[in-house]
Design a protein around this motif. Sequence first.
Motif, mmCIF file in Angstrom:
data_model
loop_
_atom_site.group_PDB
_atom_site.id
_atom_site.type_symbol
_atom_site.label_atom_id
_atom_site.label_comp_id
_atom_site.label_asym_id
_atom_site.label_seq_id
_atom_site.Cartn_x
_atom_site.Cartn_y
_atom_site.Cartn_z
ATOM 1 N N ALA A 66 -4.116 0.947 -9.285
ATOM 2 C CA ALA A 66 -4.862 1.994 -8.586
ATOM 3 C C ALA A 66 -6.044 1.361 -7.854
ATOM 4 N N VAL A 67 -6.136 1.623 -6.556
ATOM 5 C CA VAL A 67 -7.187 1.025 -5.725
ATOM 6 C C VAL A 67 -7.817 2.110 -4.859
ATOM 7 N N ASP A 68 -9.123 2.113 -4.820
ATOM 8 C CA ASP A 68 -9.881 3.029 -3.970
ATOM 9 C C ASP A 68 -10.115 2.335 -2.627
ATOM 10 N N HIS A 103 0.829 -1.198 0.000
ATOM 11 C CA HIS A 103 0.000 0.000 0.000
ATOM 12 C C HIS A 103 0.867 1.252 0.000
ATOM 13 N N GLY A 104 0.343 2.325 -0.576
ATOM 14 C CA GLY A 104 1.040 3.608 -0.565
ATOM 15 C C GLY A 104 2.423 3.515 -1.168
ATOM 16 N N THR A 158 -1.628 2.191 -5.434
ATOM 17 C CA THR A 158 -1.551 3.646 -5.468
ATOM 18 C C THR A 158 -2.962 4.222 -5.562
ATOM 19 N N ARG A 159 -3.055 5.521 -5.407
ATOM 20 C CA ARG A 159 -4.352 6.188 -5.560
ATOM 21 C C ARG A 159 -4.576 6.658 -6.987
ATOM 22 N N ILE A 166 -14.340 -2.241 -1.243
ATOM 23 C CA ILE A 166 -13.950 -3.546 -0.719
ATOM 24 C C ILE A 166 -13.620 -4.500 -1.858
ATOM 25 N N GLN A 167 -14.369 -4.410 -2.949
ATOM 26 C CA GLN A 167 -14.124 -5.316 -4.078
ATOM 27 C C GLN A 167 -12.744 -5.071 -4.698
ATOM 28 N N GLN A 168 -12.382 -3.828 -4.903
ATOM 29 C CA GLN A 168 -11.073 -3.527 -5.465
ATOM 30 C C GLN A 168 -9.952 -4.017 -4.546
ATOM 31 N N LEU A 169 -10.129 -3.818 -3.267
ATOM 32 C CA LEU A 169 -9.131 -4.284 -2.302
ATOM 33 C C LEU A 169 -9.025 -5.803 -2.317
#
Length: 277
Positions: free
Chosen positions: A45-47, A6-7, A31-32, A51-54
């Motif tokens: 890129a994940v929001d 993350h990040g 990343t954002r 929850i689904q993207q994660l």
Amino acid sequence: MTYVVHGATGAQGSPVVAALAAKGVLITAITRRADAEVVCARTLAVDLASIQQLTDAYRGAEGVFVHLPVVDAATRETYAGNIITALREARPERVVYSTSGFPADADPMAAALAESSLSYAVIAPRYYLENLLLPHVQEGVRADGVLRYPLPADFASSWGSHLDIADAAVALFEQRNVTGTVEVGQSPAVTGKDLAEAFATAYGRDVVYEPQTPVDFAVRLVPFMGADAAAVVQNGYEQIVALPDNAIGAERSAQQLLGLTPRTTHQWLIDLGLHQA
């Protein structure tokens, strides 16, 4: 197998990417921004609100390194809940989470991981030496010979660097017998005077330490991180300065559990190429 970070373009995530890349493993950099690029990693890129993207990002991962952005408490708790839900669904083989200096005993992610049945470890740093490189902090050091920071001069703290967090994260991915909280930072703890002396040696000039109020420090942070995040930082320092110190304990230290010795301030400055000698 892949390690998810993350990040990955930020101050804490990018050293973890570099440390894992040195091991020759596959890395997915969270990343954002969709246009972000990370060397030695696949960028995704994940929001954090999805929850689904994660879940999709974590599925099949050997390890996941997580830390939360500096946001208000309610948003932080929401993000933590989403990440935990996704981790429980995806079931990566190992999760390493950094509290980013927030108290581990009041951290929503740390508590949820302890109840998750996942293989996990929580890295609990105190203060980041990289905070001392903020432009307004360095301006005082270089222009006035004064290191200003929102801690009392004699307040002993276990300072550590993002490089130390990366070392601990890699070690915890490899040493899965180590679970629970691992505290990362200098021991014995150091004071503002100690920090000033390290900078004086590195820069070849006199440097003294001067306490700063959390309010003044936060005001100077606003141009870099925005008013909301600066307010979170201010609140954190106002709570911490009420304590007698902010030192790690030996029993749960990286020194004891992982055999790692975090960098001294002097060594950190050398590693960054900031030492003039």
